[in-house]
Design a protein around this motif. Structure first.
Motif, mmCIF file in Angstrom:
data_model
loop_
_atom_site.group_PDB
_atom_site.id
_atom_site.type_symbol
_atom_site.label_atom_id
_atom_site.label_comp_id
_atom_site.label_asym_id
_atom_site.label_seq_id
_atom_site.Cartn_x
_atom_site.Cartn_y
_atom_site.Cartn_z
ATOM 1 N N HIS A 186 44.199 37.925 44.696
ATOM 2 C CA HIS A 186 43.379 38.341 45.842
ATOM 3 C C HIS A 186 42.754 39.706 45.582
ATOM 4 C CE1 HIS A 186 45.725 35.623 48.861
ATOM 5 N NE2 HIS A 186 44.734 34.991 48.275
ATOM 6 N N THR A 205 35.108 28.194 45.017
ATOM 7 C CA THR A 205 35.985 27.033 45.247
ATOM 8 C C THR A 205 36.760 27.148 46.568
ATOM 9 O OG1 THR A 205 37.801 27.933 43.893
ATOM 10 C CG2 THR A 205 36.234 26.498 42.791
ATOM 11 N N ASN A 206 36.034 27.361 47.648
ATOM 12 C CA ASN A 206 36.598 27.297 49.003
ATOM 13 C C ASN A 206 35.524 26.724 49.945
ATOM 14 O OD1 ASN A 206 34.831 29.411 49.331
ATOM 15 N ND2 ASN A 206 36.399 30.992 49.411
ATOM 16 N N THR A 224 43.312 28.916 41.069
ATOM 17 C CA THR A 224 44.590 28.870 41.777
ATOM 18 C C THR A 224 45.166 30.268 41.896
ATOM 19 O OG1 THR A 224 44.968 26.683 40.830
ATOM 20 C CG2 THR A 224 46.866 27.772 41.815
ATOM 21 N N HIS A 237 43.231 32.414 44.415
ATOM 22 C CA HIS A 237 43.405 31.984 45.803
ATOM 23 C C HIS A 237 44.811 32.256 46.323
ATOM 24 C CE1 HIS A 237 39.569 30.214 46.631
ATOM 25 N NE2 HIS A 237 39.634 29.358 45.640
ATOM 26 N N GLU A 238 45.823 32.195 45.436
ATOM 27 C CA GLU A 238 47.201 32.167 45.913
ATOM 28 C C GLU A 238 48.002 33.440 45.705
ATOM 29 O OE1 GLU A 238 49.096 28.718 44.306
ATOM 30 O OE2 GLU A 238 48.316 27.459 45.921
ATOM 31 N N MET A 296 46.154 25.473 50.167
ATOM 32 C CA MET A 296 46.221 26.780 49.504
ATOM 33 C C MET A 296 45.493 27.823 50.347
ATOM 34 S SD MET A 296 45.753 26.140 45.430
ATOM 35 C CE MET A 296 44.229 25.249 45.541
ATOM 36 N N LEU A 297 46.109 28.979 50.416
ATOM 37 C CA LEU A 297 45.504 30.061 51.182
ATOM 38 C C LEU A 297 44.113 30.365 50.613
ATOM 39 C CD1 LEU A 297 46.220 32.124 53.436
ATOM 40 C CD2 LEU A 297 46.846 33.709 51.616
ATOM 41 N N GLY A 298 43.160 30.564 51.460
ATOM 42 C CA GLY A 298 41.808 30.867 50.972
ATOM 43 C C GLY A 298 40.950 29.630 50.929
ATOM 44 N N ILE A 299 41.502 28.529 50.376
ATOM 45 C CA ILE A 299 40.714 27.304 50.290
ATOM 46 C C ILE A 299 40.648 26.624 51.658
ATOM 47 C CG2 ILE A 299 40.632 24.992 49.288
ATOM 48 C CD1 ILE A 299 41.756 26.107 46.769
ATOM 49 N N THR A 300 41.808 26.586 52.356
ATOM 50 C CA THR A 300 41.840 25.881 53.642
ATOM 51 C C THR A 300 41.456 26.770 54.813
ATOM 52 O OG1 THR A 300 44.186 26.363 53.769
ATOM 53 C CG2 THR A 300 43.570 24.204 52.905
#
Lengths: 58, 221
Positions: free
Chosen positions: B81, B141-142, B72, B75-76, A1-5
């Protein structure tokens, strides 16, 4: 997922002066705060003419 | 108590009545929500307190949306964002305004005139806000939050407070960040503003004589 990775934010450039070091972003923020603090004392406040000037609290 | 009866005439018979009378004597409506302020308040340096509260309001609104939508989403999705960034930058502005407010009040010696409680509640709000900020960094959570939590864990363990909580415990930190610390900050900020209303906005040092004269006149009347 964008942001997490995504990898963490890149390390900023630091200014080194003997034992003292500070990142450029932090230095800019502190500079902006000092500037705002100084301007708050010298810039005229709008609509401040003809208001209560007795020093009354309420 | 009828509307015609003054606060002083009202004789309370219950604890609720006693609290009401005490509150009305300390903070009558015209003092709680004044329409005018002393002339010296017409300066930009007096604006940073309310700017801090405005930033706090934005933090609470954006944080509420983040809590409803979940990790989720933030982040997505593009909107996620945006709201995530709104939350982050509101925090940056919150601290920026609060520190300038702190500088202004420190150099004004804002604890003068029986305003120690105003100053102390401000100090507590500042310290709790730092904890709230740290817990926020730990619950993104990153990879950033993982790194922040493990670095902070070592620092906190060195002080011994790690015996009571763990910044690497995501569930615990999430509860601390979205309920416990916001609740404490909200209560402290309300108390801070009420103390400002109770004692009035602190005058510049050279205007303190005017305030003292007003106080003496008030006591004599």
């Amino acid at each position: 997922m964008l942001g997490i990775t995504d990898p963490p934010v890149a390390t900023p450039t630091f200014i080194e002066w003997g034992w003292f070091s500070i990142s450029i972003p932090n230095l800019i923020v502190i500079g902006v705060m000092v500037l705002l603090f100084a301007l708050a004392f010298v810039l005229p406040f709008p609509g401040s003419h003809g208001k209560d000037s007795t020093g009354d609290e309420s | 108590m009828s509307t015609e009866q003054s606060v002083e005439e009202f004789v309370p018979t219950t604890w609720t009545g006693k609290i009401r009378k005490s509150a009305q004597r300390a903070l009558p409506y015209d003092k709680l929500m004044p329409e005018t302020q002393p002339a010296y308040v017409a300066s930009w340096i007096y604006v940073f307190g309310v700017l801090t509260i405005a930033a706090l309001a934005m933090i609470i609104v954006s944080g509420t949306i983040l809590s409803i939508e979940g990790p989720t989403w933030w982040h997505e999705s593009s909107t996620g964002h945006f709201v995530n960034s709104l939350h982050f930058w509101s925090v940056q502005l919150f601290f920026l305004f609060m520190v300038i407010h702190l500088w202004g009040k420190f150099w004004m010696a804002a604890w003068r005139g029986n305003r120690a409680r105003t100053w102390i509640t401000g100090v507590i709000a500042f310290v709790i806000s730092i904890a709230a900020g740290l817990s926020g960094y730990a619950v993104q959570t990153n990879f950033d939050s993982q790194w922040v939590a493990f670095e902070a864990k070592d620092g906190l363990n060195a002080t011994g407070v790690g015996a009571y909580f763990s910044v690497t415990n995501l569930g615990q930190m999430l509860m601390v960040h979205i309920f416990l610390l916001p609740a404490v900050i909200a209560i402290i900020v309300v108390a801070h503003v009420l103390f400002v209303r109770l004692r009035g906005v602190v005058p510049p040092i050279d205007a303190a004589l005017v305030e003292e004269r007003n106080r003496v006149e008030e006591m004599q009347s």
